[in-house]
Design a protein around this motif. Structure first.
Motif: not given
Ligand code: SF4
Ligand code: SF4
Length: 289
Positions: A153, A156, A158, A190, A193-194, A196-197, A199
């Motif tokens: 966190r 993070p 890209d 993941f 939690l994120y 906008t990123v 995977t």
């Protein structure tokens, strides 16, 4: 022992000879850095180094696991090098890279699996190259997933990449110490939690899997929110590693790519010489640009 399959003509190793290639190698040695490109004897090394792309290996070159397809040494790793984030950041800035992949061996010896070191490297790289895009290719953080995800966190990446490598039926043989469902859960958690990123994950073909099993893994990845995919041919690093059980044709790789598009992957790379980080910059460009 299995007779060795003959390499088909579409598997080609270009001999790297450009001045740019030699120059990058020298910079890496001067800064005491390792690349996967070299350690894994990647067949694209000439192309990638000449084009100014590389995948950096942090946290040393000794792994706590022993996957029988992998060329990385196994043993007791050294403690994380506190100078590594700065060395890495300086090298990347000198190389004027716009996209880097940062990866590590598996560090079952560290309480956070190496997550803090990843974050330290991401921060150091961004401090010296503010416009850069960073993809991390992480080990599975098994047994320490919650703490690792929390640590990330702080900075993070890209793109978050974690390879499944093969189909679940072959995990026992090819990925001792790893767990298929755990790796899917890592990607899913993941992503939650994120959001906008993106995977990303990848598989090596030729270890004994069937086409249907690969499609099944691709569906599992989509069901766990993964939007980027790489599929490539497994090549045996030495006679002591798992044998290649088939060479998948370029046409079949193309067919997998069409299947990936139909399943809704935002981006996929599928071909005999595709590696997890092959053309990662171009692949990511379509997704995160
Ligand atoms: Fe390195 Fe990845 Fe290129 Fe291979 S494909 S040479 S590992 S950057
Ligand atoms: Fe190689 Fe990764 Fe397996 Fe370690 S965990 S042996 S680096 S594939």
């Amino acid at each position: 022992p299995q007779p060795m399959l003959r390499k088909p003509e579409w598997i080609r190793m270009k001999v790297p000879d450009s001045a740019r290639f030699q120059e990058i190698k020298q910079v890496l040695r001067d800064n005491n850095l390792h690349t996967v490109c070299e350690e894994a004897s990647c067949p694209n090394i000439g192309e990638c180094f000449s084009g100014g792309t590389a995948t950096f290996m942090i946290l040393g070159d000794i792994c706590t696991r022993r996957c029988p397809f992998c060329d990385v040494a196994h043993g007791k790793p050294l403690p994380p090098d506190p100078n590594e984030p700065e060395n890495l950041a300086r090298t990347i800035a000198q190389m004027k890279l716009r996209y880097v992949v940062v990866t590590s061996v598996d560090r079952d010896d560290l309480p956070d699996g190496g997550a803090q070191h990843f974050v330290d490297c991401i921060r150091a790289i961004r401090a010296q190259s503010p416009a850069i895009k960073i993809e991390i290719l992480v080990p599975d953080f098994r047994g320490r997933l919650d703490i690792s995800l929390k640590i990330l966190r702080e900075a993070p990446p890209d793109v978050m990449n974690h390879n499944l490598e093969t189909v679940p039926r072959l995990y026992k043989q090819a990925r001792p110490g790893s767990d298929y469902q755990h790796s899917l859960d890592l990607l899913k958690q993941f992503g939650e939690l994120y959001p906008t990123v993106p995977t990303k994950s990848g598989l090596m073909l030729g270890l004994g899997e069937t086409d249907e099993e690969i499609l099944e893994v691709m569906r599992d990845l989509r069901a766990h929110g993964v939007s980027m995919l790489t599929l490539g041919q497994y090549l045996q690093p030495s006679v002591h590693h798992l044998p290649v059980l088939r060479y998948v044709t370029p046409e079949r790789f193309e067919w997998f790519k069409q299947q990936a598009d139909a399943m809704g992957f935002d981006n996929s790379a599928s071909g005999p010489m595709v590696r997890s980080s092959y053309h990662a910059d171009q692949q990511a460009h379509a997704v995160i640009a």
